[in-house]
Write a protein that holds these residues in place. Structure first.
Motif, PDB file in Angstrom:
ATOM      1  N   PHE A   1      32.490 -19.791  35.418  1.00  0.00           N
ATOM      2  CA  PHE A   1      31.321 -20.539  35.748  1.00  0.00           C
ATOM      3  C   PHE A   1      31.774 -21.878  36.448  1.00  0.00           C
ATOM      4  CE2 PHE A   1      27.848 -18.341  33.557  1.00  0.00           C
ATOM      5  CZ  PHE A   1      28.525 -17.542  32.838  1.00  0.00           C
ATOM      6  N   GLY A   2      30.901 -22.221  37.447  1.00  0.00           N
ATOM      7  CA  GLY A   2      31.082 -23.542  37.752  1.00  0.00           C
ATOM      8  C   GLY A   2      30.364 -24.588  37.118  1.00  0.00           C
ATOM      9  N   THR A   3      30.607 -25.939  37.246  1.00  0.00           N
ATOM     10  CA  THR A   3      30.169 -26.695  36.408  1.00  0.00           C
ATOM     11  C   THR A   3      28.649 -27.029  36.802  1.00  0.00           C
ATOM     12  OG1 THR A   3      30.885 -28.745  37.872  1.00  0.00           O
ATOM     13  CG2 THR A   3      32.472 -27.879  36.041  1.00  0.00           C
TER      14      THR A   3
ATOM     15  N   TYR B   1      22.681 -18.678  37.575  1.00  0.00           N
ATOM     16  CA  TYR B   1      22.243 -19.104  36.188  1.00  0.00           C
ATOM     17  C   TYR B   1      21.246 -20.315  36.518  1.00  0.00           C
ATOM     18  CZ  TYR B   1      24.740 -15.218  33.912  1.00  0.00           C
ATOM     19  OH  TYR B   1      24.980 -14.138  33.507  1.00  0.00           O
TER      20      TYR B   1
ATOM     21  N   LYS C   1      40.016 -25.755  41.606  1.00  0.00           N
ATOM     22  CA  LYS C   1      39.365 -25.036  40.619  1.00  0.00           C
ATOM     23  C   LYS C   1      38.716 -23.651  41.115  1.00  0.00           C
ATOM     24  CE  LYS C   1      37.107 -29.093  38.419  1.00  0.00           C
ATOM     25  NZ  LYS C   1      36.016 -29.781  37.884  1.00  0.00           N
TER      26      LYS C   1
ATOM     27  N   PHE D   1      26.810 -14.639  40.551  1.00  0.00           N
ATOM     28  CA  PHE D   1      25.633 -14.651  39.816  1.00  0.00           C
ATOM     29  C   PHE D   1      25.036 -15.846  39.921  1.00  0.00           C
ATOM     30  CE2 PHE D   1      26.248 -10.503  37.895  1.00  0.00           C
ATOM     31  CZ  PHE D   1      27.333 -10.477  37.747  1.00  0.00           C
TER      32      PHE D   1
ATOM     33  N   LEU E   1      23.630 -22.925  37.790  1.00  0.00           N
ATOM     34  CA  LEU E   1      25.219 -22.764  37.595  1.00  0.00           C
ATOM     35  C   LEU E   1      25.500 -21.426  38.374  1.00  0.00           C
ATOM     36  CD1 LEU E   1      25.251 -22.720  33.822  1.00  0.00           C
ATOM     37  CD2 LEU E   1      25.890 -24.586  35.173  1.00  0.00           C
TER      38      LEU E   1
ATOM     39  N   LEU F   1      33.473 -13.606  33.511  1.00  0.00           N
ATOM     40  CA  LEU F   1      32.938 -14.603  34.380  1.00  0.00           C
ATOM     41  C   LEU F   1      33.363 -15.942  34.412  1.00  0.00           C
ATOM     42  CD1 LEU F   1      28.899 -13.885  34.042  1.00  0.00           C
ATOM     43  CD2 LEU F   1      30.594 -12.798  35.700  1.00  0.00           C
TER      44      LEU F   1
END
Lengths: 112, 113
Positions: free
Chosen positions: A102-104, A36, A2, A34, A87, A100
């Motif tokens: 994002f990771g899960t 979140y 991923k 980043f 995240l 962007l």
């Protein structure tokens, strides 16, 4: 592999503990990173930006390791209110702009 | 205060119907994005726009369309709703001028029956 990977957790920690999350990314050309915070059934909210080697904001420290291609988030003196999903997001340039990925997310539960 | 809003917040629709989700931002941001969030998949990009009249497909764009006629709005249309499109939809925006942070709307919870 991923593009952005995070350990989903959950991380269960007692109040006052220090906890750290890692996030690995595959695109070595990524330039901005980043963290979140997302509370259950709510929108992600920007916690910290990581543009260089890292930065600190109160109890939160974010670090970037370009050589190993990961970013980390350290939370000191955990509070019950820190319980949330965290995240990470990685910026990369595409076409005429930036996106962007994002990771899960990593779930944190702070307990009494 | 500048903000980003989404409407409706909750929607139940039937398979095959056309549905439009609204996203409105008052930050004057150039860039706008639509994501869907499902358990186990995280946030997945559906469509995005870098300015008026510009639209681009994301990783899960099939069955969705967007149009950008002004800076403030990026409506997301499901042409013919399917049960697989039951999800939470988030709109986000960023200034696109050397700053890549995205700010999210409150989300729309869509159920397709």
């Amino acid at each position: 592999r991923k593009e952005v990977e995070q350990d989903p957790g959950p991380f269960n920690v007692p109040e006052g503990a220090t906890v750290a999350f890692n996030c690995t990314y595959s695109n070595s050309a990524s330039q901005s990173f980043f963290w979140y915070r997302q509370d259950c059934r709510k929108e992600p909210k920007l916690l910290m930006s990581v543009y260089s080697s890292g930065n600190e904001d109160g109890r939160f420290t974010a670090q970037l390791n370009r050589a190993s291609q990961y970013i980390s988030l350290l939370i000191r003196d955990s509070k019950l209110s820190d319980s949330a999903t965290y995240l990470c997001a990685v910026n990369f340039r595409t076409g005429g702009g930036n996106k962007l990925t994002f990771g899960t997310g990593t779930q944190l539960k702070v307990e009494l | 205060d500048a903000e980003i809003t989404q409407s409706p917040r909750h929607k139940i629709t039937e398979t095959g119907r056309q549905v439009t989700l609204a996203c409105h931002q008052t930050w004057n941001h150039n860039n706008m994005f639509w994501y869907r969030q499902d358990l186990g998949h995280g946030l997945r990009l559906i469509h995005y726009s870098y300015g008026v009249q510009d639209t681009n497909k994301g990783e899960v764009s099939d069955g969705y369309s967007v149009s950008r006629s002004n800076t403030e709005d990026l409506p997301l249309t499901l042409e013919s709703a399917a049960s697989s499109q039951t999800s939470v939809y988030f709109c986000a925006s960023s200034s696109g001028q050397g700053s890549y942070e995205q700010y999210f709307g409150p989300g729309t919870r869509l159920t397709v029956t």
